[in-house]
Design a protein around this motif. Structure first.
Motif, PDB file in Angstrom:
ATOM      1  N   GLU A 234      -1.793  -0.191 -10.481  1.00  0.00           N
ATOM      2  CA  GLU A 234      -2.546  -1.120  -9.636  1.00  0.00           C
ATOM      3  C   GLU A 234      -3.323  -0.459  -8.508  1.00  0.00           C
ATOM      4  OE1 GLU A 234      -0.359  -4.394  -8.023  1.00  0.00           O
ATOM      5  OE2 GLU A 234       0.455  -4.831 -10.021  1.00  0.00           O
ATOM      6  N   HIS A 235      -2.828   0.675  -8.061  1.00  0.00           N
ATOM      7  CA  HIS A 235      -3.420   1.300  -6.875  1.00  0.00           C
ATOM      8  C   HIS A 235      -4.262   2.520  -7.213  1.00  0.00           C
ATOM      9  CE1 HIS A 235      -0.195  -1.006  -4.940  1.00  0.00           C
ATOM     10  NE2 HIS A 235      -0.945  -0.954  -3.847  1.00  0.00           N
TER      11      HIS A 235
ATOM     12  N   THR B  95      -6.088  -1.682  -3.838  1.00  0.00           N
ATOM     13  CA  THR B  95      -5.980  -2.332  -5.155  1.00  0.00           C
ATOM     14  C   THR B  95      -7.317  -2.988  -5.492  1.00  0.00           C
ATOM     15  OG1 THR B  95      -5.162  -4.271  -4.000  1.00  0.00           O
ATOM     16  CG2 THR B  95      -3.508  -2.843  -4.996  1.00  0.00           C
TER      17      THR B  95
ATOM     18  N   ASN C  79       0.823  -1.190   0.000  1.00  0.00           N
ATOM     19  CA  ASN C  79       0.000   0.000   0.000  1.00  0.00           C
ATOM     20  C   ASN C  79       0.856   1.237   0.000  1.00  0.00           C
ATOM     21  OD1 ASN C  79      -2.845   0.026   0.079  1.00  0.00           O
ATOM     22  ND2 ASN C  79      -2.769  -1.165   1.970  1.00  0.00           N
TER      23      ASN C  79
ATOM     24  N   GLN D 125      -6.135   6.928  -9.934  1.00  0.00           N
ATOM     25  CA  GLN D 125      -4.919   6.109  -9.869  1.00  0.00           C
ATOM     26  C   GLN D 125      -3.780   6.833  -9.161  1.00  0.00           C
ATOM     27  OE1 GLN D 125      -3.026   4.706 -13.514  1.00  0.00           O
ATOM     28  NE2 GLN D 125      -4.769   3.327 -13.717  1.00  0.00           N
TER      29      GLN D 125
END
Ligand code: MSP
Length: 503
Positions: free
Chosen positions: A220-221, A206, A158, A214
């Motif tokens: 991805e996050h 995610t 994270n 984003q």
């Protein structure tokens, strides 16, 4: 003076209910008051759209997340328009203007190192999409405090915000600047929690399926919905034309989201080296007919109920009830029909409405509808005191107190009618001068009432002005609130009751 007031931005997944309507109406009243005072007002409300639930509901309804958000954001906008809300902008977090700014802010924090990529492990409540702190997880026997399902041990990469770094600065802020967080009781609550220690907080997640903003440079996050949402207060005014409104004068919220506003938000702003809002004001909750409002009880004072109150009693009376009997302090308030009717009949019909109607009717009866000249006499001192106390309370956001001062003045003016008994004076030609004075005092008091109720009951205020036949828009509050502005010789308009009594 600039006055920038905000409401929370509401989750689009819920339908608007009395809670959302309350905070926004109260903010509207303060915005209107400050506009009347000649201040430069910016009043912001809006919707918080990037929650994961939006994706789920959209899928259930067979539409895209954006369509679902559009539909529900519109429900909030329509509701607020119907309820006379005068916001200057309506921010939606799915708007490009907001997303661009959030990217910029998170980009800055990545550069300074206040946001960093790390690993998080903890007890995860899948239903609520949130991590539960160790001690709380234990207290609930490692089951979800909300749905009772077992918590999952989860580990994920994270992005984190270095909240721990700001604990001392936050404590100092709360100690040195008691006005930052109100009411007082809330401040102690937060100080105690900060003293227990602050951990860095994850600010990304995610698996959002592309719904959200984003993290710069990482496909991805997406940015955690709360961080995204808090930035709205700044993103909306972070343009060359509007940046002078920053810092916000007051973020009006309820106690449920205090932690985010009193701790996370100021820490983010400190990290961004931006000025802090002047105040976070956290009110309490409405309950309904003596019970907490909840999904399981299905007892929300929802839009249908609100529409019914507005249809039965008028929008202004509805706003008056929220303003005078709402949970702005530290206790919850009960939205109960019997209580509403009592307030309506007592404070509006019997006291305020009666004062306005009897005063103007007597001017018609005894002076042919022409306001007599004779500015001295009985009510001036009470009126001036009430006006000053009203303003002081409004500046302090003590709306209940402000309306109480108005109510006391109304009671005083009704008492003055009884004491001076114009119906007796009218029978005695020798008392003509005295009768002129009494009637002028009453007409001027009625005008002043129209001035102070304007932010809360704008339609009633203009009805009173129409009955007094004072043309045009009211001037600045400071001028209008002065005794003696009503010109002798003013010929009244059509006089009619303002608040028909309800049974
Ligand atoms: N989206 C977040 C807020 C983000 S702000 C950066 C959120 N939304 S919400 O739709 O749940 O709205 C919460 C707010 O609605 C409360 O803080 C309060 O202003 C209002 N209310 C919701 N229920 C309420 C009551 N029962 N009574 C009074 N107001 C309450 O949290």
């Amino acid at each position: 003076m600039r006055f920038y007031i905000t409401t929370p931005i509401y989750y689009v997944n819920d339908r608007p209910h009395i809670g959302h309507v309350y905070t926004t109406t109260i903010a509207d009243i303060f915005a209107r008051y400050h506009r009347l005072c000649g201040n430069e007002v910016f009043f912001l409300t809006g919707t918080d759209e990037h929650a994961a639930k939006v994706v789920e509901s959209a899928a259930q309804h067979g539409v895209t997340a954006q369509d679902w958000a559009d539909r529900n954001a519109q429900a909030f906008q329509e509701t607020f328009r119907k309820l006379g809300i005068t916001s200057d902008d309506f921010i939606r977090t799915s708007q490009q203007r907001h997303k661009d700014k959030v990217l910029q802010y998170v980009g800055e924090l990545l550069q300074t190192g206040d946001v960093y990529l790390g690993e998080y492990e903890g007890w995860y409540d899948a239903g609520q999409e949130e991590y539960i702190p160790e001690n709380k997880a234990k207290e609930f026997d490692f089951k979800s405090p909300v749905n009772g399902k077992p918590l999952v041990r989860k580990k994920e990469k994270n992005y984190f915000f270095r909240l721990s770094k700001y604990a001392d600065a936050l404590l100092k802020l709360l100690e040195e600047n008691p006005g930052f967080l109100r009411p007082d009781a809330r401040r102690n609550e937060i100080k105690n929690r900060i003293r227990e220690g602050l951990n860095d907080v994850p600010i990304s997640r995610t698996g959002a399926g592309g719904w959200g903003i984003q993290v710069p440079g990482d496909t991805e996050h997406v940015i955690y919905v709360w961080i995204d949402a808090l930035f709205n207060y700044l993103s909306t005014v972070d343009t060359p034309e509007r940046i002078n409104y920053w810092p916000a004068t007051v973020h009006l919220i309820a106690k449920d989201i205090l932690w985010f506003h009193a701790v996370i938000w100021p820490a983010l702003l400190l990290a961004l080296k931006r000025e802090l809002p002047r105040q976070v004001y956290a009110h309490s909750f409405w309950i309904a007919e003596g019970q907490k409002m909840s999904k399981s009880l299905g007892n929300f004072v929802d839009l249908e109920k609100i529409d019914r109150y507005v249809a039965d009693y008028g929008l202004d009376a509805f706003r008056y009830f929220l303003a005078s009997h709402g949970p702005l302090g530290i206790s919850d308030s009960d939205f109960a029909e019997a209580r509403f009717i009592e307030v309506y009949n007592d404070q509006l019909a019997d006291k305020m409405g009666n004062l306005v109607n009897r005063s103007l009717t007597m001017i018609q009866r005894y002076r042919g509808g022409v306001v007599p000249g004779s500015p001295e006499g009985g009510l001036r001192v009470d009126a001036e005191r009430a006006m000053a106390a009203f303003s002081d309370a409004m500046v302090q956001l003590d709306l209940g107190g402000a309306l109480e001062r108005v109510g006391e003045f109304v009671v005083r003016a009704n008492q003055y009618v009884e004491e001076s008994a114009p119906w007796k004076l009218a029978k005695d030609p020798a008392s003509a001068g005295r009768l002129d004075a009494v009637l002028y005092n009453l007409a001027e008091s009625v005008r002043l009432i129209s001035v102070v109720v304007n932010p809360v009951m704008p339609t009633i205020a203009s009805q009173i002005r129409a009955q007094l036949n004072i043309e045009g828009k009211p001037g600045l509050f400071t001028d209008e609130a002065r005794w003696g502005r009503l010109a002798a010789g003013t010929k009244l308009g059509t006089v009619a009751p303002l608040f028909p009594k309800k049974v």
